[in-house]
Motif scaffolding. Structure first.
Motif, PDB file in Angstrom:
ATOM      1  N   THR A 126      40.586  39.736  34.067  1.00 59.21           N
ATOM      2  CA  THR A 126      40.031  40.468  35.198  1.00 59.21           C
ATOM      3  C   THR A 126      38.514  40.495  35.076  1.00 59.21           C
ATOM      4  OG1 THR A 126      41.975  41.881  35.409  1.00 59.21           O
ATOM      5  CG2 THR A 126      39.941  42.693  36.388  1.00 59.21           C
ATOM      6  N   ILE A 127      37.825  40.200  36.153  1.00 62.74           N
ATOM      7  CA  ILE A 127      36.364  40.197  36.167  1.00 62.74           C
ATOM      8  C   ILE A 127      35.886  41.200  37.205  1.00 62.74           C
ATOM      9  CG2 ILE A 127      34.316  38.804  36.636  1.00 62.74           C
ATOM     10  CD1 ILE A 127      35.882  36.376  35.680  1.00 62.74           C
ATOM     11  N   LEU A 128      34.954  42.054  36.817  1.00 66.49           N
ATOM     12  CA  LEU A 128      34.400  43.052  37.728  1.00 66.49           C
ATOM     13  C   LEU A 128      33.152  42.471  38.375  1.00 66.49           C
ATOM     14  CD1 LEU A 128      35.281  45.967  38.363  1.00 66.49           C
ATOM     15  CD2 LEU A 128      33.492  46.747  36.817  1.00 66.49           C
ATOM     16  N   VAL A 129      33.155  42.395  39.704  1.00 67.26           N
ATOM     17  CA  VAL A 129      32.042  41.802  40.440  1.00 67.26           C
ATOM     18  C   VAL A 129      31.164  42.903  41.016  1.00 67.26           C
ATOM     19  CG1 VAL A 129      31.393  40.325  42.377  1.00 67.26           C
ATOM     20  CG2 VAL A 129      33.394  39.753  41.001  1.00 67.26           C
ATOM     21  N   ASN A 130      29.888  42.881  40.662  1.00 64.51           N
ATOM     22  CA  ASN A 130      28.915  43.820  41.217  1.00 64.51           C
ATOM     23  C   ASN A 130      29.282  45.276  40.928  1.00 64.51           C
ATOM     24  OD1 ASN A 130      26.482  44.267  42.535  1.00 64.51           O
ATOM     25  ND2 ASN A 130      27.443  44.480  44.537  1.00 64.51           N
ATOM     26  N   GLY A 131      29.904  45.508  39.765  1.00 69.94           N
ATOM     27  CA  GLY A 131      30.261  46.864  39.372  1.00 69.94           C
ATOM     28  C   GLY A 131      31.454  47.431  40.105  1.00 69.94           C
ATOM     29  N   ASP A 132      32.143  46.610  40.900  1.00 69.34           N
ATOM     30  CA  ASP A 132      33.256  47.087  41.713  1.00 69.34           C
ATOM     31  C   ASP A 132      34.189  45.905  41.954  1.00 69.34           C
ATOM     32  OD1 ASP A 132      34.849  48.725  43.179  1.00 69.34           O
ATOM     33  OD2 ASP A 132      33.516  48.895  44.909  1.00 69.34           O
ATOM     34  N   ALA A 133      35.250  46.118  42.686  1.00 68.92           N
ATOM     35  CA  ALA A 133      36.142  45.047  43.136  1.00 68.92           C
ATOM     36  C   ALA A 133      36.646  44.166  41.998  1.00 68.92           C
ATOM     37  CB  ALA A 133      35.438  44.189  44.185  1.00 68.92           C
ATOM     38  N   PRO A 134      37.585  44.666  41.174  1.00 66.46           N
ATOM     39  CA  PRO A 134      38.115  43.828  40.095  1.00 66.46           C
ATOM     40  C   PRO A 134      38.846  42.615  40.648  1.00 66.46           C
ATOM     41  CG  PRO A 134      39.453  45.799  40.373  1.00 66.46           C
ATOM     42  CD  PRO A 134      38.242  45.973  41.241  1.00 66.46           C
ATOM     43  N   GLY A 138      43.008  34.976  37.011  1.00 70.54           N
ATOM     44  CA  GLY A 138      43.952  34.000  36.499  1.00 70.54           C
ATOM     45  C   GLY A 138      44.917  33.449  37.529  1.00 70.54           C
ATOM     46  N   PHE A 139      44.988  34.074  38.716  1.00 76.47           N
ATOM     47  CA  PHE A 139      45.961  33.663  39.720  1.00 76.47           C
ATOM     48  C   PHE A 139      45.398  32.696  40.754  1.00 76.47           C
ATOM     49  CE2 PHE A 139      47.624  37.547  37.976  1.00 76.47           C
ATOM     50  CZ  PHE A 139      48.956  37.259  37.829  1.00 76.47           C
ATOM     51  N   TRP A 140      44.089  32.603  40.827  1.00 72.94           N
ATOM     52  CA  TRP A 140      43.496  31.727  41.829  1.00 72.94           C
ATOM     53  C   TRP A 140      42.119  31.329  41.327  1.00 72.94           C
ATOM     54  CZ3 TRP A 140      40.210  33.182  46.461  1.00 72.94           C
ATOM     55  CH2 TRP A 140      40.037  32.080  47.312  1.00 72.94           C
ATOM     56  N   ALA A 141      41.898  30.036  41.190  1.00 70.36           N
ATOM     57  CA  ALA A 141      40.686  29.544  40.536  1.00 70.36           C
ATOM     58  C   ALA A 141      39.416  29.988  41.234  1.00 70.36           C
ATOM     59  CB  ALA A 141      40.744  28.021  40.429  1.00 70.36           C
ATOM     60  N   ASP A 142      39.466  30.155  42.564  1.00 66.71           N
ATOM     61  CA  ASP A 142      38.264  30.492  43.323  1.00 66.71           C
ATOM     62  C   ASP A 142      38.110  31.990  43.579  1.00 66.71           C
ATOM     63  OD1 ASP A 142      37.356  27.863  43.591  1.00 66.71           O
ATOM     64  OD2 ASP A 142      38.672  27.502  45.304  1.00 66.71           O
ATOM     65  N   ALA A 143      38.930  32.813  42.931  1.00 69.42           N
ATOM     66  CA  ALA A 143      38.935  34.247  43.236  1.00 69.42           C
ATOM     67  C   ALA A 143      37.580  34.893  42.974  1.00 69.42           C
ATOM     68  CB  ALA A 143      40.020  34.952  42.421  1.00 69.42           C
ATOM     69  N   VAL A 144      36.962  34.568  41.864  1.00 72.30           N
ATOM     70  CA  VAL A 144      35.678  35.187  41.530  1.00 72.30           C
ATOM     71  C   VAL A 144      34.603  34.737  42.514  1.00 72.30           C
ATOM     72  CG1 VAL A 144      33.873  35.396  39.793  1.00 72.30           C
ATOM     73  CG2 VAL A 144      36.276  35.393  39.096  1.00 72.30           C
ATOM     74  N   ALA A 145      34.566  33.433  42.799  1.00 74.10           N
ATOM     75  CA  ALA A 145      33.570  32.919  43.745  1.00 74.10           C
ATOM     76  C   ALA A 145      33.740  33.551  45.122  1.00 74.10           C
ATOM     77  CB  ALA A 145      33.671  31.401  43.847  1.00 74.10           C
ATOM     78  N   GLY A 199      49.812  42.463  41.600  1.00 78.06           N
ATOM     79  CA  GLY A 199      48.541  42.680  40.917  1.00 78.06           C
ATOM     80  C   GLY A 199      47.489  41.715  41.416  1.00 78.06           C
ATOM     81  N   ALA A 200      47.895  40.467  41.618  1.00 81.45           N
ATOM     82  CA  ALA A 200      46.955  39.456  42.125  1.00 81.45           C
ATOM     83  C   ALA A 200      46.507  39.799  43.535  1.00 81.45           C
ATOM     84  CB  ALA A 200      47.614  38.080  42.105  1.00 81.45           C
ATOM     85  N   ILE A 201      47.449  40.225  44.376  1.00 82.18           N
ATOM     86  CA  ILE A 201      47.115  40.556  45.756  1.00 82.18           C
ATOM     87  C   ILE A 201      46.188  41.768  45.810  1.00 82.18           C
ATOM     88  CG2 ILE A 201      48.072  41.548  47.867  1.00 82.18           C
ATOM     89  CD1 ILE A 201      50.386  39.680  47.594  1.00 82.18           C
ATOM     90  N   THR A 202      46.492  42.793  45.026  1.00 81.74           N
ATOM     91  CA  THR A 202      45.650  43.992  45.016  1.00 81.74           C
ATOM     92  C   THR A 202      44.218  43.636  44.656  1.00 81.74           C
ATOM     93  OG1 THR A 202      47.526  45.369  44.368  1.00 81.74           O
ATOM     94  CG2 THR A 202      45.324  46.256  43.967  1.00 81.74           C
ATOM     95  N   ALA A 203      44.070  42.715  43.686  1.00 84.66           N
ATOM     96  CA  ALA A 203      42.724  42.340  43.252  1.00 84.66           C
ATOM     97  C   ALA A 203      42.016  41.477  44.279  1.00 84.66           C
ATOM     98  CB  ALA A 203      42.814  41.603  41.915  1.00 84.66           C
ATOM     99  N   THR A 204      42.716  40.508  44.832  1.00 81.74           N
ATOM    100  CA  THR A 204      42.036  39.563  45.707  1.00 81.74           C
ATOM    101  C   THR A 204      41.811  40.115  47.111  1.00 81.74           C
ATOM    102  OG1 THR A 204      44.146  38.512  46.261  1.00 81.74           O
ATOM    103  CG2 THR A 204      42.864  37.526  44.488  1.00 81.74           C
TER     104      THR A 204
END
Length: 209
Positions: A126-134, A138-145, A199-204
């Motif tokens: 799990t990566i936290l982007v801009n201090g929010d929105a985890p 691992g479920f989608w390669a482009d999720a962080v971008a 879990g993946a849906i909640t994050a993305t």
């Protein structure tokens, strides 16, 4: 991490977790003592560099993770020393400080601090982007971008080229994942898979709300 039952054990035979995860008692890691050694060495590297100074720490982390589990990785301190002495490493002149932390009580304290610094998360990685929105990346390669693009703040025309089409791809990923969940209600294994999918849906979903 929670202690899980292994083959031949029942839930009743597993001691319940402590009320205080950071209370007295031995450190428990999910994957055994070697993982704890690496975690402690990396925690010491964070401590030496400073907790708000991640840039010099990152190459050391990448190096030690690359060697974790290698057939040549018989001694964590030796592996860490090799990584610390690599050309351009921040730790080249700090090897003795790093090992002193690892081998002493400071290592336990650094490990505890690293655990306390970790935000609550639905799974790994799990990566936290801009201090929010985890982002459960691992479920989608482009999720962080995609999450970075959603928080970019510029107009579509001024957004980086890499952002083109990412949010539409993300919507498609979420749609397909929700469709896949609909048929997963037949047994415990599939129920577990459903939990992971959600879990993946909640994050993305954070990138399109």
């Amino acid at each position: 991490m929670p202690i899980l039952a292994t083959a031949g054990q029942t839930a009743a035979s597993i001691p319940p977790p402590m009320d205080d995860c950071f209370g007295p008692g031995p450190v428990v890691t999910q994957h055994g003592p070697k993982e704890m050694e690496y975690n402690k060495m990396q925690a010491c590297a964070q401590k030496v560099a400073g907790y708000d100074n991640w840039q010099p720490f990152w190459p050391f982390l990448v190096c030690t993770e690359a060697k974790y589990g290698s057939p040549f990785d018989s001694n964590t301190a030796e592996t860490a020393t090799k990584c610390a002495e690599e050309e351009g490493s921040y730790y080249q002149d700090k090897v003795s400080e790093l090992l002193e932390c690892y081998e002493g009580s400071d290592g336990e304290e650094a490990l505890l601090q690293m655990a306390k610094n970790t935000f609550d998360h639905p799974g790994t990685p799990t990566i936290l982007v801009n201090g929010d929105a985890p982002v459960l990346s691992g479920f989608w390669a482009d999720a962080v971008a995609a999450e970075v693009c959603s928080q970019y703040g510029g107009s579509e025309s001024s957004s980086p080229p890499a952002c083109a089409g990412l949010l539409e791809k993300q919507r498609k990923f979420i749609y397909e994942t929700e469709k896949a969940i609909e048929g997963k209600h037949t047994n415990q294994e599939e129920d577990a898979a459903q939990y992971i999918y959600w879990g993946a849906i909640t994050a993305t979903k954070t990138a399109i709300i």
